[in-house]
Design an enzyme around this catalytic site. Structure first.
Site, short mmCIF file in Angstrom:
data_model
loop_
_atom_site.label_atom_id
_atom_site.label_comp_id
_atom_site.label_asym_id
_atom_site.label_seq_id
_atom_site.Cartn_x
_atom_site.Cartn_y
_atom_site.Cartn_z
N HIS A 11 0.90 -1.22 0.03
CA HIS A 11 0.06 -0.02 0.03
C HIS A 11 0.95 1.31 -0.05
O HIS A 11 0.50 2.16 -0.85
CB HIS A 11 -0.95 0.04 1.31
CG HIS A 11 -1.63 -1.35 1.18
ND1 HIS A 11 -2.54 -1.50 0.26
CD2 HIS A 11 -2.01 -2.31 2.23
CE1 HIS A 11 -3.22 -2.78 0.44
NE2 HIS A 11 -3.08 -3.03 1.64
N ASP A 33 10.52 -5.33 -4.75
CA ASP A 33 9.69 -6.14 -3.87
C ASP A 33 10.04 -7.63 -4.21
O ASP A 33 10.11 -8.22 -5.05
CB ASP A 33 8.12 -5.98 -4.33
CG ASP A 33 7.29 -6.01 -3.17
OD1 ASP A 33 6.53 -5.27 -2.54
OD2 ASP A 33 7.26 -7.70 -2.80
N CYS A 43 -7.12 -6.54 3.80
CA CYS A 43 -8.32 -6.69 4.61
C CYS A 43 -9.36 -7.16 3.94
O CYS A 43 -10.46 -7.37 4.56
CB CYS A 43 -8.69 -4.89 4.82
SG CYS A 43 -8.63 -3.97 3.31
N SER A 113 5.24 -4.85 7.61
CA SER A 113 5.40 -5.66 8.79
C SER A 113 5.34 -7.19 8.51
O SER A 113 5.02 -7.61 7.53
CB SER A 113 4.03 -5.18 9.55
OG SER A 113 2.80 -5.65 9.07
#
Length: 445
Positions: A11, A33, A43, A113
């Site tokens: 995000h 990445d 979500c 995270s």
């Protein structure tokens, strides 16, 4: 012209990439990445797992191809394993094992995270799952098709755990939720609201085992068979570890200044303690307006805003974050709960002297003969200054847009008295003339 390297393309990284490409076409934008996909909306995983959406396609809102068409260089499955901050170099290992070295003028860290996985005996057994990445969700969905998966234990009663518990129950599994706390969602809501969610889960057949610590995960023939807590043993064919997340600070923890939880400490421009290095999203701090201080609030919305701010500053336009309130929400079965700012219980832990006002009423006037659910609200405010510091709302009615007003009230330091006199329109189709927001504020001590 500057060269900006972005590490991490979820995000925060996606927002930063888009902002740079749209506003600074002369800059060179390079993205690394280690995953194989970009911008996965975690979500929405529980909706996919619980068959509330038929496919995951809509959970992605950006792609490597889109960014490359706009001029970025995007390297997927490319792990940045080291950074030389003094000489502005990154060291990357590509999918085929090739090692490359790259230089930057500006660096944006969006490393996100990592799931917290306690060192519990049996955590490596088959069917002990984590659910964070697209691939995690995909694996769980495949395993749910196996008829031998009947008993699912979810360890952790935060947002993800609660959402997954609903998803598994929708597959008609025997679902048990375990948490060391005495309730669910305590980080976001006070007891009257967590009690509502506990009842909601229990009414839908989910077994709640709170005030229990997981001591061991037992297995048979390499597969999980039960979860042992400090109070009982619970049969399990699948265990979901959703205990929480920690900032992924591996690349900069020895060079950049860190917050107390290990996240990169940044200012309102998303700048770290090292010049030309920015940090965004779950690996970085935010400025929390509800406590007027630096905080760590890992939400996708915060990641997006931080990515925009960092990109503009990296591109040469000074821009500061206006801070956040930690606005959030959840929808389990028909119960919708939203909150922003701080709760009474959090205020007590922080040593803040607060008051609160509660109110409960139907959304629309009593003469409305169609469905007219109750709405429960709590407003938290500073006892001395009377400034609004937090709000919580719950209903089967979608009253979620109301929390945005409270978010703005916290940001702009509105007092409870001014809130009581706020111009809120009335029409029976929508609300009451003496609506629950006004009445809660008017009844404040």
């Amino acid at each position: 012209m500057s060269k900006v390297i972005i590490i991490g393309a979820n995000h925060g990284g996606t927002a930063a990439t888009r902002t740079l490409l749209a506003n600074y076409p002369n800059d060179e934008v390079v993205v690394y990445d280690k995953n194989s996909n970009i911008s996965f909306l975690g979500c929405g995983m529980a909706l996919w797992i619980g068959n509330q959406i038929s496919k995951p396609d809509g959970l992605f809102y950006a792609s490597k191809e889109e960014f490359e068409k706009q001029g970025a260089k995007v390297h997927m499955e490319a792990e940045v394993h080291n950074i030389d901050f003094d000489n502005k170099k990154v060291f990357v290992r590509l999918k085929d094992g090739t090692e490359i070295e790259d230089n930057y003028d500006k660096l944006i860290l969006g490393t996100g995270s990592l799931p917290i996985v306690p060192n519990i005996p049996g955590k490596d057994l088959e069917n002990v799952q984590q659910v964070k990445l697209f691939q995690n969700a995909q694996e769980v969905i495949e395993k749910l098709q196996h008829p031998e998966i009947k008993n699912v234990v979810v360890v952790g009663a935060g947002y993800i755990g609660v959402e997954l518990a609903e998803a598994f129950e929708r597959h008609h599994k025997n679902v048990t939720m375990v948490d060391i706390a005495d309730t669910c969602l305590p980080a976001y809501y006070d007891k009257p609201f967590t009690d509502l969610m506990k009842k909601n889960l229990s009414d839908h057949g989910i077994n709640l085992e709170f005030n229990q610590a997981v001591k061991e995960i037992k297995g048979t023939n390499g597969k999980v068979s039960s979860v042992v807590t400090d109070k009982k043993e619970i049969e399990a064919d699948m265990v979901i570890l959703s205990i929480g997340f920690r900032p992924n600070n591996a690349l900069g923890k020895d060079k950049l200044e860190l917050f107390k939880n290990g996240s990169y400490l940044v200012n309102k421009k998303q700048e770290t303690s090292v010049k030309d290095v920015y940090a965004i999203g779950d690996c970085a701090t935010v400025y929390d307006n509800s406590i007027d201080n630096t905080n760590y609030i890992a939400l996708a919305t915060n990641a997006v805003r931080s990515g925009i701010v960092a990109a503009h500053n990296a591109g040469g336009t000074e821009l500061e974050s206006i801070g956040v309130q930690g606005s959030n929400g959840i929808n389990i079965y028909d119960l919708k709960m939203v909150s922003t700012g701080i709760t009474v219980s959090k205020a007590e832990k922080l040593g803040l002297d607060v008051e609160y006002t509660d109110f409960e009423d139907t959304q629309k006037p009593g003469f409305i003969e169609t469905t007219n659910p109750e709405v429960k609200i709590r407003i938290v405010y500073d006892k001395k200054t009377r400034v609004v510091l937090g709000a919580q709302m719950a209903s089967e009615y979608d009253m979620s847009m109301g929390i945005h007003m409270f978010s703005l009230a916290i940001q702009e330091k509105v007092t409870i008295e001014r809130l009581a006199l706020l111009d809120i329109f009335f029409l029976p189709h929508f609300n009451q003339p003496y609506n629950y927001i006004t009445m809660a504020a008017l009844s404040a001590k």
